[in-house]
Every structure is written in C-alpha cells, then in structure tokens.
Design an enzyme around this catalytic site. Sequence first.
Site, PDB file in Angstrom:
ATOM      1  N   GLU A   1      -5.979   8.618  22.121  1.00 56.16           N
ATOM      2  CA  GLU A   1      -6.102   8.085  20.670  1.00 56.16           C
ATOM      3  C   GLU A   1      -7.809   9.168  20.945  1.00 56.16           C
ATOM      4  O   GLU A   1      -8.367   8.748  22.090  1.00 56.16           O
ATOM      5  CB  GLU A   1      -6.348   6.686  20.973  1.00 56.16           C
ATOM      6  CG  GLU A   1      -7.453   5.954  20.355  1.00 56.16           C
ATOM      7  CD  GLU A   1      -7.419   6.405  18.527  1.00 56.16           C
ATOM      8  OE1 GLU A   1      -5.976   6.790  18.398  1.00 56.16           O
ATOM      9  OE2 GLU A   1      -8.250   6.814  18.218  1.00 56.16           O
TER      10      GLU A   1
ATOM     11  N   LYS B   1      11.623  -3.534  16.328  1.00 51.49           N
ATOM     12  CA  LYS B   1      12.128  -4.992  17.228  1.00 51.49           C
ATOM     13  C   LYS B   1      13.119  -5.068  18.376  1.00 51.49           C
ATOM     14  O   LYS B   1      13.288  -5.772  19.373  1.00 51.49           O
ATOM     15  CB  LYS B   1      11.870  -6.304  16.642  1.00 51.49           C
ATOM     16  CG  LYS B   1      10.335  -6.251  16.006  1.00 51.49           C
ATOM     17  CD  LYS B   1       8.928  -5.343  15.033  1.00 51.49           C
ATOM     18  CE  LYS B   1       8.264  -5.053  15.960  1.00 51.49           C
ATOM     19  NZ  LYS B   1       7.385  -3.665  15.304  1.00 51.49           N
TER      20      LYS B   1
ATOM     21  N   HIS C   1       6.098 -31.589  22.900  1.00 49.46           N
ATOM     22  CA  HIS C   1       5.486 -30.566  24.462  1.00 49.46           C
ATOM     23  C   HIS C   1       7.379 -30.623  24.742  1.00 49.46           C
ATOM     24  O   HIS C   1       8.291 -31.739  24.510  1.00 49.46           O
ATOM     25  CB  HIS C   1       4.947 -31.467  25.147  1.00 49.46           C
ATOM     26  CG  HIS C   1       4.945 -31.661  26.450  1.00 49.46           C
ATOM     27  ND1 HIS C   1       3.909 -30.363  26.656  1.00 49.46           N
ATOM     28  CD2 HIS C   1       5.361 -32.350  27.441  1.00 49.46           C
ATOM     29  CE1 HIS C   1       4.844 -30.605  28.287  1.00 49.46           C
ATOM     30  NE2 HIS C   1       5.414 -31.188  28.207  1.00 49.46           N
TER      31      HIS C   1
ATOM     32  N   GLY D   1      -3.354   6.383  18.957  1.00 47.58           N
ATOM     33  CA  GLY D   1      -2.905   4.974  19.882  1.00 47.58           C
ATOM     34  C   GLY D   1      -3.668   3.715  19.263  1.00 47.58           C
ATOM     35  O   GLY D   1      -3.946   2.568  19.321  1.00 47.58           O
ATOM     36  N   GLY D   2      -2.794   3.738  16.929  1.00 41.84           N
ATOM     37  CA  GLY D   2      -3.304   2.646  16.518  1.00 41.84           C
ATOM     38  C   GLY D   2      -1.598   1.701  17.443  1.00 41.84           C
ATOM     39  O   GLY D   2      -1.139   1.764  17.977  1.00 41.84           O
TER      40      GLY D   2
ATOM     41  N   LYS E   1      16.367   5.791  -3.545  1.00 44.99           N
ATOM     42  CA  LYS E   1      17.192   7.406  -2.726  1.00 44.99           C
ATOM     43  C   LYS E   1      17.260   7.249  -1.457  1.00 44.99           C
ATOM     44  O   LYS E   1      18.672   8.672  -1.526  1.00 44.99           O
ATOM     45  CB  LYS E   1      15.645   8.427  -3.014  1.00 44.99           C
ATOM     46  CG  LYS E   1      15.073   8.683  -2.342  1.00 44.99           C
ATOM     47  CD  LYS E   1      13.917   9.531  -2.064  1.00 44.99           C
ATOM     48  CE  LYS E   1      12.685   9.982  -1.240  1.00 44.99           C
ATOM     49  NZ  LYS E   1      11.594  10.786  -1.535  1.00 44.99           N
TER      50      LYS E   1
ATOM     51  N   ALA F   1      14.299   9.117  -8.890  1.00 47.62           N
ATOM     52  CA  ALA F   1      13.424   8.162  -9.882  1.00 47.62           C
ATOM     53  C   ALA F   1      12.298   9.465  -9.887  1.00 47.62           C
ATOM     54  O   ALA F   1      11.049   9.677  -8.689  1.00 47.62           O
ATOM     55  CB  ALA F   1      12.992   7.362 -10.108  1.00 47.62           C
TER      56      ALA F   1
ATOM     57  N   ILE G   1       1.606   2.067  16.206  1.00 49.08           N
ATOM     58  CA  ILE G   1       3.069   1.660  15.892  1.00 49.08           C
ATOM     59  C   ILE G   1       2.766   3.586  17.467  1.00 49.08           C
ATOM     60  O   ILE G   1       3.520   3.300  18.070  1.00 49.08           O
ATOM     61  CB  ILE G   1       3.047   3.028  14.339  1.00 49.08           C
ATOM     62  CG1 ILE G   1       3.235   2.083  13.435  1.00 49.08           C
ATOM     63  CG2 ILE G   1       4.366   3.990  15.611  1.00 49.08           C
ATOM     64  CD1 ILE G   1       4.212   2.380  12.874  1.00 49.08           C
TER      65      ILE G   1
HETATM   66  C1  FAD Z   1       7.696   2.105  14.054  1.00 45.69           C
HETATM   67  C2  FAD Z   1       6.900   1.426  12.284  1.00 45.69           C
HETATM   68  C3  FAD Z   1       7.366   0.608  12.410  1.00 45.69           C
HETATM   69  C4  FAD Z   1       6.784  -0.825  11.935  1.00 45.69           C
HETATM   70  N1  FAD Z   1       6.832  -2.160  12.285  1.00 45.69           N
HETATM   71  C5  FAD Z   1       6.673  -3.149  11.278  1.00 45.69           C
HETATM   72  C6  FAD Z   1       6.715  -4.673  11.518  1.00 45.69           C
HETATM   73  O1  FAD Z   1       6.900  -4.875  12.970  1.00 45.69           O
HETATM   74  N2  FAD Z   1       6.245  -5.593  10.770  1.00 45.69           N
HETATM   75  C7  FAD Z   1       5.611  -5.217   9.975  1.00 45.69           C
HETATM   76  O2  FAD Z   1       5.243  -6.252   8.931  1.00 45.69           O
HETATM   77  N3  FAD Z   1       5.446  -3.762   9.176  1.00 45.69           N
HETATM   78  C8  FAD Z   1       5.736  -2.701  10.063  1.00 45.69           C
HETATM   79  N4  FAD Z   1       6.066  -1.341   9.857  1.00 45.69           N
HETATM   80  C9  FAD Z   1       5.717  -0.717   8.814  1.00 45.69           C
HETATM   81  C10 FAD Z   1       6.562  -0.923   7.626  1.00 45.69           C
HETATM   82  O3  FAD Z   1       7.932  -1.002   7.703  1.00 45.69           O
HETATM   83  C11 FAD Z   1       6.285  -0.421   5.862  1.00 45.69           C
HETATM   84  O4  FAD Z   1       5.314  -1.212   5.279  1.00 45.69           O
HETATM   85  C12 FAD Z   1       7.387  -1.503   4.927  1.00 45.69           C
HETATM   86  O5  FAD Z   1       8.708  -1.204   5.097  1.00 45.69           O
HETATM   87  C13 FAD Z   1       6.751  -1.495   3.489  1.00 45.69           C
HETATM   88  O6  FAD Z   1       7.714  -1.464   1.942  1.00 45.69           O
HETATM   89  P1  FAD Z   1       7.177  -0.272   0.705  1.00 45.69           P
HETATM   90  O7  FAD Z   1       8.296  -1.175   0.523  1.00 45.69           O
HETATM   91  O8  FAD Z   1       5.835  -0.752   0.630  1.00 45.69           O
HETATM   92  O9  FAD Z   1       8.007   0.735   2.057  1.00 45.69           O
HETATM   93  P2  FAD Z   1       9.164   1.738   2.397  1.00 45.69           P
HETATM   94  O10 FAD Z   1       9.918   0.513   3.174  1.00 45.69           O
HETATM   95  O11 FAD Z   1       9.012   2.647   3.139  1.00 45.69           O
HETATM   96  O12 FAD Z   1      10.485   1.693   0.902  1.00 45.69           O
HETATM   97  C14 FAD Z   1      10.136   2.277  -0.084  1.00 45.69           C
HETATM   98  C15 FAD Z   1      11.557   2.950  -0.512  1.00 45.69           C
HETATM   99  O13 FAD Z   1      11.339   3.876  -1.414  1.00 45.69           O
HETATM  100  C16 FAD Z   1      12.463   4.411  -1.717  1.00 45.69           C
HETATM  101  N5  FAD Z   1      11.940   5.999  -2.280  1.00 45.69           N
HETATM  102  C17 FAD Z   1      10.581   6.174  -1.892  1.00 45.69           C
HETATM  103  N6  FAD Z   1      10.669   7.337  -2.812  1.00 45.69           N
HETATM  104  C18 FAD Z   1      11.994   7.136  -4.013  1.00 45.69           C
HETATM  105  C19 FAD Z   1      11.618   7.841  -5.555  1.00 45.69           C
HETATM  106  N7  FAD Z   1      11.432   8.453  -6.039  1.00 45.69           N
HETATM  107  N8  FAD Z   1      13.023   7.828  -5.887  1.00 45.69           N
HETATM  108  C20 FAD Z   1      13.772   6.237  -5.524  1.00 45.69           C
HETATM  109  N9  FAD Z   1      13.895   5.615  -4.848  1.00 45.69           N
HETATM  110  C21 FAD Z   1      12.289   6.036  -4.017  1.00 45.69           C
HETATM  111  C22 FAD Z   1      12.257   5.148  -0.617  1.00 45.69           C
HETATM  112  O14 FAD Z   1      13.595   5.688   0.220  1.00 45.69           O
HETATM  113  C23 FAD Z   1      11.969   3.646   0.263  1.00 45.69           C
HETATM  114  O15 FAD Z   1      13.461   3.291   0.867  1.00 45.69           O
HETATM  115  C24 FAD Z   1       6.420   0.254  10.294  1.00 45.69           C
HETATM  116  C25 FAD Z   1       6.498   0.818  10.572  1.00 45.69           C
HETATM  117  C26 FAD Z   1       6.890   2.002  11.268  1.00 45.69           C
HETATM  118  C27 FAD Z   1       7.012   3.304  10.763  1.00 45.69           C
END
Ligand code: FAD
Length: 448
Positions: A204, A52, A424, A182-183, A36, A115, A185
């Site tokens: 935190e 990053k 090394h 304080g997690g 979406k 969806a 993020i």
């Molecule tokens: C600030 C921040 C920093 C982070 N840093 C890291 C990191 O360094 N390393 C790491 O491993 N993880 C990191 N994460 C976590 C990581 O971004 C997520 O765990 C990961 O993106 C999850 O993937 P996903 O595919 O489950 O969900 P998402 O990446 O959230 O993708 C889900 C997708 O589904 C779409 N969607 C939702 N509902 C619908 C619908 N009804 N119809 C169609 N599309 C829909 C959304 O638009 C979205 O694009 C970070 C998160 C944040 C917020």
Amino acid sequence: MANNQYDLIVIGGGPAGYSAAIRAAQLGANAAVIEKEKFGGTCMHAGCIPTKYLCETLHLIRRIKKSASYGIFSDIKIANFAEIQKQKEKTIYMLNAGLIKLIQSYPIEMINGSAVFKDKNTLEVTENDGNALELSSKRIIIAAGSSPRSLPGLEIDHEKILDSTDILNAKKMPKSLLIVGGGAIGVEFATIAAGFGSSVLLVEKEGQLLPGEDKELAEEVKKSLQRQGIKVQVGQGSINGYMQKYESILVAVGRKPNVSSLNLEKANIKYSEKGIDVNTHFETSQNGIYAAGDVTGNGFYAYTAQAEGVLAAENAMGKKSTSDCPPVPRVVFSHPTIASVGAGEHFRASNTVTTGYFPFAANGKAAVLGERSGWVKIVANKETGRILAGQIIGLDAENMISIIAIAIKHKLTVNDLSREMFFHPSVAETIHGACEDVLKKCIDLPRK
Ligand SMILES: Cc1cc2nc3c(=O)[nH]c(=O)nc-3n(C[C@H](O)[C@H](O)[C@H](O)COP(=O)(O)OP(=O)(O)OC[C@H]3O[C@@H](n4cnc5c(N)ncnc54)[C@H](O)[C@@H]3O)c2cc1C
C-alpha cells in the site's frame, strides 16, 4: 412494447438499476431495464457475493478444524479450488435466477443489451443477439456501475496482471500473489488468497492499510494479516523490485465509474472521470435524467447503490425524496472481520469524545462459538453521551455494526443502549457492554 416508449428506462441491472426499476414499477411506471451482461451486476457476479462465498468457505474450514474442541473428531478433506469455485457458481446461479423472477414479478421489460444515448430522451440499444433497438422515455436512470481501475505501467492483461474479477473466476489460486492496493478489496483478497494457500505480499502506498480509516483499526488489520502469514508493506510507492518474484499481480487500486461508453455528451449530462454529477435528488445536470450507484462515484457499496436507485426512481416518478445521510457502515472481510461507522474525526482522541471497549473474550456467546478475539469500541460525546461512532473487530461485525449505525442516526446515547435488553447469550451484548464501559460502569468487566 410496440413503440418502444416507456414511462422510465434504467441502464444497468445491478443493485442500483434493478432496485430503481422495481421502485418505479411499484409507483405505477411502465418501466424497462437494460443490462449488457448479467442482471445482478458487479455485486452478484464479481463483488459482494463471490467474495463473501469464498470468505465463508474459509471460515467454515477454520471452524471444522476447531471441531475437536467440541468433542467432534473427524478428518476433513477440502476439495480443490476449482471445485469450491463450482459450488460458488451454483450459489450465484441460484441468486441470479431468484433476481430474474423478482424483476419479472413486476411489469418491467428486461432487455439484454448495451445502451448508449442518442439524445436526452432516446437510447440506442444493441441487443446481445445483435439486434438494434431505439427506446425512448422522458425519464432515464443511469445505473451503469463501475469497473476495476488500473495503474499506469501496470495495465491489467488478465494473464499475469489481474483484476479482482480475474481472481474470482480463476480455477486455481496463484502460488504467489503480489497485491497492489491495501484498501478494502486488497485486504479482502489478501485474506482469501492466503487462506487458499497463496504466498501473499500486500503493498500500500499510503502510510497505513485501509487509507482514510481509523489508524487503530488499520493497525489491527495489519497485525491480523501478518498472523495469517501475509507480508504487508505500507508507505511503499514502487513495486518494481517485486514484480518478477510473484506468479500473479492483483491490481486493487479502486474502481472507476463507467462513464465513458454511454455517449453522455449527446444528452448534455455533466460528468468527469470521478462519476456523473447528481444533485441531492440524484438528478443529473439534464432534466429527467437521474444517476445512481457506483456510476456517480459517491459510494462504491451495493447497499448505497440500492438506496440511491430507489431514491432516484421515486424522484423520477414525481416525488421529492432525498437521502437523509445516515451514517454508512463500512465492513472489510479480513480475518477477523472489521466494521466501522461514523466520521473518522470521532475516532481520533479529542477533548470532546470518550470511548468504551468490550472484548469478545468476555462474551458468553463468543466463548460458545470459540471466536474470542477482537472487541467492540463505542465513541460518544463526553458531555451528552450521544453515540458518534463505533468499530468492531471480530465475530458478526457485519451484522452488529448496523445496530451502532441506527443508534447514531437516531441520536441515541450510551445510556439509552445500556438500558436496552440484548438477548443473552448473544454476540450483540458486546455493544451493550461497550456502552456501559463508556459510562465506566460495565458489569461484565473488572473494576478499572
Ligand atoms: C471484489 C469486490 C467486492 C465487493 N464487496 C462488496 C461488499 O461486500 N459489500 C458491498 O456493499 N459492496 C461490495 N462491492 C461493491 C459493489 O459490488 C458495488 O458497489 C455495486 O455492485 C454497485 O452497484 P451498481 O448497481 O451501481 O453497479 P453494478 O453492480 O456494477 O451494476 C451496473 C450494471 O450496469 C451494466 N451496464 C453498464 N453499462 C451498461 C450499458 N451501457 N448498457 C447496459 N448495461 C450496462 C453492467 O453490466 C452492470 O451489470 C464489492 C465490489 C468488488 C469489486
């Protein structure tokens, strides 16, 4: 596809969703993936990649400031935050274009729309141009991700009270920022905001930063934040006294799975606010419907989401794949970066484990790079020497932690790793040194 019927449909184009669609296509499916917003999901647009990028910018600034110690004398001019953000967007644009090409290289239909379930085999999709579609399949993978959580009384208004996405899209850093949570993020944003000039207070409510993480590591992180001028308060439930004193407030109290807007009831899929219930094959309570990634509430990492998406797709396509629960590395981009792997109880002193340390100060490559702070810690079984857990504070922690994770998964001992050849000079030699230290015979550390 004329009749809108697919072998498999994926909801969500983030790491879980696009990986699921690609693996399904590799296994011969005629698949569709519905997104979406933007393909790449939170990870690419509001998570891993933008954070990053900003951490790397700060790292680069720090390195350039140290250039005199390499005999390079130059005045540096750092662009304003808005310009840095533009450069960051270029990188994301490039990655997004690459991802779209990657998905298009498979026979996968990419649909831009939102969806919801009509019934267990049918999805109603509102395309972004307003067009309505009905798609059907016997196999559906839900990979709808998660959203920032807010706190009662501290609802995100995107003006003063912000979520992580607001900060990542901001044109300027607030002069002062109160971070609630304080997690990982919260700590990452404290580092980024302070690095770009904000005066930061990180609050935190639990008794330590990074709740659930080893206390020693959390204490190191707290000290490193304080060294950067960040104020840290732990065990602090109320923020009432601070709200007015800060230009902006960032609520960083975790993520909530996107379960409420999918009409899951219409397909009889069990879920709670903690996520969609799945079994070890990532199948939901409804036959043929799978869920992967943040929407299950299990991991909240891009790499676990991607792994789950792949497994869900394999199972949907008739295989019986399960995750064999490798230890999941955890990384926080504070300064220095910290990384950790292995169960928390292993870090606590006990009669059954023994530990070894190796400081970066004793590593040749770290000296060459001018990054000598931090250490590697290995926790091993006292009797067998089997590696159980590890922590790294410092250089290249995010890359090196995988070496320890693989050693844990494959049941290697400190003796095994201390007999391996590490190039090394390399930063990874610190892992070798920490294993030798467990055995109390580290060549590169003084006699104890
Ligand atoms: C600030 C921040 C920093 C982070 N840093 C890291 C990191 O360094 N390393 C790491 O491993 N993880 C990191 N994460 C976590 C990581 O971004 C997520 O765990 C990961 O993106 C999850 O993937 P996903 O595919 O489950 O969900 P998402 O990446 O959230 O993708 C889900 C997708 O589904 C779409 N969607 C939702 N509902 C619908 C619908 N009804 N119809 C169609 N599309 C829909 C959304 O638009 C979205 O694009 C970070 C998160 C944040 C917020």
